[in-house]
Design a protein around this motif. Sequence first.
Motif, PDB file in Angstrom:
ATOM      1  N   GLY A 230       0.886  -1.084   0.011  1.00  0.00           N
ATOM      2  CA  GLY A 230      -0.118   0.000   0.080  1.00  0.00           C
ATOM      3  C   GLY A 230       0.787   1.121   0.116  1.00  0.00           C
ATOM      4  O   GLY A 230       0.396   2.124   0.576  1.00  0.00           O
ATOM      5  N   CYS A 231       1.893   1.260  -0.491  1.00  0.00           N
ATOM      6  CA  CYS A 231       2.837   2.407  -0.777  1.00  0.00           C
ATOM      7  C   CYS A 231       2.987   2.573  -2.059  1.00  0.00           C
ATOM      8  O   CYS A 231       3.891   1.720  -2.723  1.00  0.00           O
ATOM      9  N   PRO A 232       2.701   3.892  -2.724  1.00  0.00           N
ATOM     10  CA  PRO A 232       2.791   4.060  -4.391  1.00  0.00           C
ATOM     11  C   PRO A 232       4.092   3.961  -4.683  1.00  0.00           C
ATOM     12  O   PRO A 232       4.836   3.636  -5.748  1.00  0.00           O
ATOM     13  N   VAL A 233       4.986   4.619  -3.869  1.00  0.00           N
ATOM     14  CA  VAL A 233       6.450   4.816  -4.224  1.00  0.00           C
ATOM     15  C   VAL A 233       7.111   3.620  -4.193  1.00  0.00           C
ATOM     16  O   VAL A 233       7.879   3.062  -5.086  1.00  0.00           O
ATOM     17  N   CYS A 234       6.896   2.643  -3.225  1.00  0.00           N
ATOM     18  CA  CYS A 234       7.167   1.396  -3.048  1.00  0.00           C
ATOM     19  C   CYS A 234       6.888   0.031  -4.186  1.00  0.00           C
ATOM     20  O   CYS A 234       7.836  -0.424  -4.668  1.00  0.00           O
ATOM     21  N   VAL A 235       5.968   0.508  -4.881  1.00  0.00           N
ATOM     22  CA  VAL A 235       5.523  -0.407  -6.218  1.00  0.00           C
ATOM     23  C   VAL A 235       5.815   0.075  -7.454  1.00  0.00           C
ATOM     24  O   VAL A 235       5.594  -0.586  -8.489  1.00  0.00           O
TER      25      VAL A 235
ATOM     26  N   MET B  95      12.308   0.951   1.889  1.00  0.00           N
ATOM     27  CA  MET B  95      13.047   1.609   3.001  1.00  0.00           C
ATOM     28  C   MET B  95      12.951   3.267   2.643  1.00  0.00           C
ATOM     29  O   MET B  95      13.197   4.127   3.617  1.00  0.00           O
ATOM     30  N   VAL B  96      13.028   3.315   1.285  1.00  0.00           N
ATOM     31  CA  VAL B  96      12.816   4.881   0.671  1.00  0.00           C
ATOM     32  C   VAL B  96      11.853   5.661   1.175  1.00  0.00           C
ATOM     33  O   VAL B  96      11.703   6.789   1.651  1.00  0.00           O
ATOM     34  N   SER B  97      10.461   4.962   0.997  1.00  0.00           N
ATOM     35  CA  SER B  97       9.439   5.896   1.195  1.00  0.00           C
ATOM     36  C   SER B  97       8.966   6.093   2.429  1.00  0.00           C
ATOM     37  O   SER B  97       9.125   5.213   3.276  1.00  0.00           O
ATOM     38  N   SER B  98       8.250   7.195   2.799  1.00  0.00           N
ATOM     39  CA  SER B  98       7.933   7.508   4.045  1.00  0.00           C
ATOM     40  C   SER B  98       6.927   6.681   4.426  1.00  0.00           C
ATOM     41  O   SER B  98       6.350   6.459   5.731  1.00  0.00           O
ATOM     42  N   GLU B  99       6.129   5.985   3.678  1.00  0.00           N
ATOM     43  CA  GLU B  99       5.167   4.983   3.884  1.00  0.00           C
ATOM     44  C   GLU B  99       5.239   3.694   3.635  1.00  0.00           C
ATOM     45  O   GLU B  99       4.728   2.887   3.831  1.00  0.00           O
ATOM     46  N   GLY B 100       6.689   3.462   3.453  1.00  0.00           N
ATOM     47  CA  GLY B 100       7.178   1.861   3.399  1.00  0.00           C
ATOM     48  C   GLY B 100       7.283   1.183   4.321  1.00  0.00           C
ATOM     49  O   GLY B 100       7.526   1.762   5.574  1.00  0.00           O
ATOM     50  N   ALA B 101       6.992  -0.167   4.715  1.00  0.00           N
ATOM     51  CA  ALA B 101       6.959  -1.017   5.757  1.00  0.00           C
ATOM     52  C   ALA B 101       8.489  -0.923   6.409  1.00  0.00           C
ATOM     53  O   ALA B 101       8.299  -0.938   7.692  1.00  0.00           O
ATOM     54  N   CYS B 102       9.461  -0.991   5.541  1.00  0.00           N
ATOM     55  CA  CYS B 102      10.834  -1.197   6.116  1.00  0.00           C
ATOM     56  C   CYS B 102      10.909   0.311   6.802  1.00  0.00           C
ATOM     57  O   CYS B 102      11.571   0.206   8.200  1.00  0.00           O
ATOM     58  N   ALA B 103      10.545   1.285   6.121  1.00  0.00           N
ATOM     59  CA  ALA B 103      10.895   2.670   6.870  1.00  0.00           C
ATOM     60  C   ALA B 103       9.902   2.588   8.154  1.00  0.00           C
ATOM     61  O   ALA B 103      10.628   3.508   9.322  1.00  0.00           O
ATOM     62  N   ALA B 104       9.019   2.132   8.068  1.00  0.00           N
ATOM     63  CA  ALA B 104       8.081   2.310   9.602  1.00  0.00           C
ATOM     64  C   ALA B 104       8.987   1.301  10.674  1.00  0.00           C
ATOM     65  O   ALA B 104       9.056   1.742  11.645  1.00  0.00           O
TER      66      ALA B 104
END
Length: 344
Positions: free
Chosen positions: A43-48, A327-336
């Motif tokens: 659910g992160c548009p940057v990630c996909v 990890m890049v996106s502010s909405e990414g699971a790795c970043a969380a």
Amino acid sequence: QINELNPKPCNIMEVCGGQTHTILKYGVEAMLHPNINLIHGPGCPVCVTAIEAIDYAIDLSLNKDVIFCTYGDMLRVPGSKSDLFKAKGQGANIKIIYSPLDAIKIAKDNQTKQIVFFAIGFETTAPANAMVLLQAKLLKLKNFLVLSQQVLVPPMIASLLQSQENRINAFLGPGHVCSVMGLKEYEKLVDHFKIPIIITGFEPLDILYGIYYAVQQLQGHKAQLYNQYSRCVSSEGNVIAQSAMQDVFSVCDRKWRGIGTIPKSGLKISYAYKEFDVSNFYNFDVLPVEESSECISGQILKGLKKPPQCPCFGTKCTPATPYGATMVSSEGACAAYYKYARPG
């Protein structure tokens, strides 16, 4: 109340990256019965956004006649060999924008340059990106192009449920997307796959209510659509926004990073607006790319693994040195997980 239900083992996937961050920030999963496993979806548009699309964007940005307009969180998303941040360091004219209308202003102020706007996102951003094309047509801009990488949530959910690896028992649906699109497509998913979908908001209590309703259905062997986010989501959604999207975009197959091509899961620029479609003017030889074997972001996006299970997490892969888009996106699971739940 959730724990008093004495739930059987279940996997509940939240669809939106904003929901993932709420879960990690407030320690929601730690409060729950150990049989409830929250898994994180794409659910992160940057990630996909596909690696090939990033490579194409980099090539565009390095064209001396182009001003490339994008949101800041796209700069560090890895392509096959580079990223937009490095391209900017090589002299690419990249402008960070905060609204699609910023790109229109840049086009009006730079008539001798070709402006390219990188349109990404789910159905949440699609109306604003549609509006920018409506404005470009109204203003008769001759130097404005769009690289569309818009993606759609319902086909993605269907793809996950059809996978042989699927282990999802219920979904927390994307409240912001449904505020635009309404509930019709999610009713179809529930009817077809016989799985509970609870449309939730993004506050901790929204998430907990969503989990409660999901567990309640699973305990009772039911599969229904429930709109927990009724303060923002109506059955029909925002029909004006939908109309703008239908005018400007048409549905297409789309490759998702870490997942692969999902039929009818993207939005391309429609024939009526073809003069603004960058692919009609710049044809770069972008070859299919294999993703890094070290980064397990694809498995994370499918809900098969969690970020701490990646051997690179928090060591080789950090927000400063990201291996994957999650990890890049502010909405990414790795970043969380990096921000809120690193071991130690």
